[in-house]
Design an enzyme around this catalytic site. Structure first.
Site, PDB file in Angstrom:
ATOM      1  N   ASP A 185     -12.065 -22.649 -28.325  1.00  0.00           N
ATOM      2  CA  ASP A 185     -13.837 -22.661 -27.900  1.00  0.00           C
ATOM      3  C   ASP A 185     -14.181 -23.532 -26.765  1.00  0.00           C
ATOM      4  O   ASP A 185     -12.697 -24.099 -26.951  1.00  0.00           O
ATOM      5  CB  ASP A 185     -14.469 -23.223 -28.987  1.00  0.00           C
ATOM      6  CG  ASP A 185     -15.528 -23.180 -28.817  1.00  0.00           C
ATOM      7  OD1 ASP A 185     -16.475 -23.349 -29.432  1.00  0.00           O
ATOM      8  OD2 ASP A 185     -16.659 -24.183 -27.720  1.00  0.00           O
ATOM      9  N   ASP A 228     -18.808 -17.973 -26.464  1.00  0.00           N
ATOM     10  CA  ASP A 228     -16.828 -18.571 -25.530  1.00  0.00           C
ATOM     11  C   ASP A 228     -16.626 -19.113 -26.224  1.00  0.00           C
ATOM     12  O   ASP A 228     -15.161 -19.622 -26.327  1.00  0.00           O
ATOM     13  CB  ASP A 228     -17.789 -19.992 -25.157  1.00  0.00           C
ATOM     14  CG  ASP A 228     -18.335 -21.529 -25.777  1.00  0.00           C
ATOM     15  OD1 ASP A 228     -18.766 -20.926 -27.463  1.00  0.00           O
ATOM     16  OD2 ASP A 228     -17.766 -22.353 -25.910  1.00  0.00           O
ATOM     17  N   GLU A 229     -16.546 -18.515 -27.578  1.00  0.00           N
ATOM     18  CA  GLU A 229     -15.200 -18.447 -28.468  1.00  0.00           C
ATOM     19  C   GLU A 229     -14.498 -16.647 -28.936  1.00  0.00           C
ATOM     20  O   GLU A 229     -15.583 -15.700 -29.206  1.00  0.00           O
ATOM     21  CB  GLU A 229     -16.185 -19.498 -28.773  1.00  0.00           C
ATOM     22  CG  GLU A 229     -17.153 -18.837 -30.100  1.00  0.00           C
ATOM     23  CD  GLU A 229     -17.634 -20.192 -31.176  1.00  0.00           C
ATOM     24  OE1 GLU A 229     -16.954 -20.498 -32.208  1.00  0.00           O
ATOM     25  OE2 GLU A 229     -18.428 -21.104 -30.497  1.00  0.00           O
TER      26      GLU A 229
HETATM   27  N1  DCP Z   1     -25.765 -22.011 -25.890  1.00  0.00           N
HETATM   28  C1  DCP Z   1     -27.309 -22.381 -26.097  1.00  0.00           C
HETATM   29  N2  DCP Z   1     -28.279 -23.101 -26.672  1.00  0.00           N
HETATM   30  C2  DCP Z   1     -27.528 -23.595 -28.073  1.00  0.00           C
HETATM   31  C3  DCP Z   1     -25.942 -23.856 -28.074  1.00  0.00           C
HETATM   32  C4  DCP Z   1     -25.256 -23.353 -26.621  1.00  0.00           C
HETATM   33  O1  DCP Z   1     -27.863 -21.876 -24.977  1.00  0.00           O
HETATM   34  N3  DCP Z   1     -28.131 -23.934 -28.642  1.00  0.00           N
HETATM   35  C5  DCP Z   1     -24.669 -21.844 -24.715  1.00  0.00           C
HETATM   36  C6  DCP Z   1     -24.446 -23.457 -24.057  1.00  0.00           C
HETATM   37  C7  DCP Z   1     -23.207 -23.567 -24.572  1.00  0.00           C
HETATM   38  C8  DCP Z   1     -22.360 -21.284 -24.778  1.00  0.00           C
HETATM   39  O2  DCP Z   1     -23.583 -21.322 -25.629  1.00  0.00           O
HETATM   40  O3  DCP Z   1     -21.674 -24.026 -23.019  1.00  0.00           O
HETATM   41  C9  DCP Z   1     -21.208 -22.187 -26.496  1.00  0.00           C
HETATM   42  O4  DCP Z   1     -21.531 -23.369 -27.308  1.00  0.00           O
HETATM   43  P1  DCP Z   1     -20.555 -23.959 -28.019  1.00  0.00           P
HETATM   44  O5  DCP Z   1     -21.243 -24.482 -28.700  1.00  0.00           O
HETATM   45  O6  DCP Z   1     -19.657 -23.858 -27.741  1.00  0.00           O
HETATM   46  O7  DCP Z   1     -21.087 -25.652 -26.943  1.00  0.00           O
HETATM   47  P2  DCP Z   1     -20.019 -26.188 -25.225  1.00  0.00           P
HETATM   48  O8  DCP Z   1     -19.249 -24.992 -25.434  1.00  0.00           O
HETATM   49  O9  DCP Z   1     -21.376 -25.999 -24.666  1.00  0.00           O
HETATM   50  O10 DCP Z   1     -19.701 -27.273 -26.046  1.00  0.00           O
HETATM   51  P3  DCP Z   1     -18.570 -27.566 -26.743  1.00  0.00           P
HETATM   52  O11 DCP Z   1     -17.237 -28.323 -25.987  1.00  0.00           O
HETATM   53  O12 DCP Z   1     -19.218 -28.331 -27.622  1.00  0.00           O
HETATM   54  O13 DCP Z   1     -17.645 -26.382 -27.793  1.00  0.00           O
HETATM   55 MG    MG Z   2     -17.947 -24.524 -26.118  1.00  0.00          MG
HETATM   56 MG    MG Z   3     -18.675 -21.986 -29.254  1.00  0.00          MG
END
Ligand code: DCP
Ligand code: MG
Ligand code: MG
Length: 362
Positions: free
Chosen positions: A9, A110-111
């Site tokens: 992720d 992203d995963e």
């Molecule tokens: N995303 C979004 N709205 C949300 C959750 C996520 O648009 N409510 C988008 C933005 C994030 C991406 O999806 O960058 C990936 O989600 P993640 O849950 O993996 O969160 P992040 O990668 O941003 O942070 P982390 O480091 O906790 O994985």
């Molecule tokens: Mg993420």
């Molecule tokens: Mg994610």
């Protein structure tokens, strides 16, 4: 053979890309916002970097609230398409690190899950080395970090990847699964949402250990047979679902890597023929015709591009598929000077072919 599954992720994905693109953001709180049609006032937070998270900013919170929490944060609008291009290249790195083309499963922008049972020889220390290599490659190519969970199945790998963030690697060996899960609040179990979490809390189930010890019949009573049984199994860390590429049900496609990166037309077109033949026989066995053909090319630098054609009526013959796929591939060759790494053919806009005719048709 003991399965070894990893879940990757990306860390604060959208915000990490923005940081990379503008080095002056380094060290500042960065919030990426999805603005609604009501403009800056309406939007919700897509994500934020870890500096912003320290002030309590979270995904899905109204941007206005985020601004109140941290007025000095830099607010940027979502650039989804740009992030998708980065995602495509990251997924290419991940796919090529899995045991085979089939042992890769992207689950969001992203995963992804990768099965590495064979390449790690079922050895979790070896799996750590593979994971470190993956992290290095993503960092070298894309200048962003990720967190990786390594486990005996998808459930454990997924929960392990969020255990140490950002830039972490968490290994949970089969004999460690119970202790890893036990103390966690039940809502952290992957697959338990808000509603189930609240219902369990009412039943006095707070931790995953509570859930694992809870009477199965009572769970089945409360959640139904399937869900009740699943809850019990998941709490014990059991998950036998395979890592498997998800393809849209309204598309049929195949991709494959060339033996080596090349621009050799013979190699490229003979692989294209093979893939198209495969796609067509799958369409035949599903008894569908199609209206669109898409060709995908992934270059040496992992850049992914697609071209599509849409016919004005559904077709199902080799000639239409081959001809349009070849034309698009020819265009790709003319447009770029890079070597090709992987190619794919996909048909979409599927139509059921009139199969069994009814008596009235005769
Ligand atoms: N995303 C979004 N709205 C949300 C959750 C996520 O648009 N409510 C988008 C933005 C994030 C991406 O999806 O960058 C990936 O989600 P993640 O849950 O993996 O969160 P992040 O990668 O941003 O942070 P982390 O480091 O906790 O994985
Ligand atoms: Mg993420
Ligand atoms: Mg994610």
């Amino acid at each position: 053979m003991q399965r070894v599954i990893i879940h990757v992720d990306m860390d604060y994905f959208y915000a990490a890309i923005e940081e990379r693109e503008d080095p002056s953001l380094k060290g500042k709180a960065v919030v990426v916002c999805m603005y609604s049609n009501r403009g800056e006032e309406g939007g919700a937070v897509s994500t934020s970097n870890y500096v912003a998270r320290e002030t309590g900013i979270r995904s899905a919170m109204p941007c206005r609230q985020a601004k109140a929490l941290n007025p000095d944060a830099v607010f940027l609008p979502v650039r989804k398409q740009f992030y998708e291009e980065v995602s495509d290249r990251v997924m290419e790195i991940l796919r090529s690190s899995a045991d085979s083309e089939e042992s890769f499963e992207k689950i969001s922008i992203d995963e992804a899950f990768l099965e590495i049972t064979h390449s790690s020889d079922s050895d979790f220390e070896h799996a750590r080395k593979i994971s470190m290599k993956i992290k290095e490659e993503i960092k070298a190519r894309e200048k962003i970090t990720c967190s990786i969970g390594i486990g005996p199945n998808k459930l454990i790998a997924k929960m392990a990847s969020s255990f140490q963030k950002p830039d972490g690697i968490t290994i949970v060996r089969p004999e460690e699964v119970q202790n890893f899960l036990k103390p966690m609040p039940v809502k952290k179990l992957w697959g338990i949402g808000k509603v189930t979490g609240e219902k369990l809390a009412e039943m006095g189930v707070e931790t995953i250990d509570d859930l694992e010890k809870h009477d199965i019949l009572e769970l089945i009573n409360a959640f139904g047979k399937n869900r009740g049984t699943w809850l019990k199994q998941a709490a014990s860390g059991i998950d036998e679902t395979p890592v498997k590429e998800r393809t849209a049900t309204d598309q049929i496609g195949r991709m494959a890597s060339l033996k080596h990166d090349t621009r050799d037309e013979n190699m490229i077109f003979s692989l294209l023929d093979e893939l198209a033949g495969d796609v067509l026989s799958r369409a035949k066995s599903r008894k569908v015709s199609f209206r669109s053909v898409t060709v995908t090319v992934i270059l040496s630098n992992f850049k992914t591009s697609t071209k599509s054609r849409t016919f004005n009526h559904p077709v199902s013959d080799m000639e239409s598929l081959h001809k349009s796929a070849k034309e698009m591939m020819q265009q790709f060759l003319e447009e770029s000077t890079s070597n090709f790494r992987r190619i794919g053919v996909q048909v979409g806009n599927l139509h059921e072919m009139a199969g069994q005719k009814s008596l009235f048709d005769f």
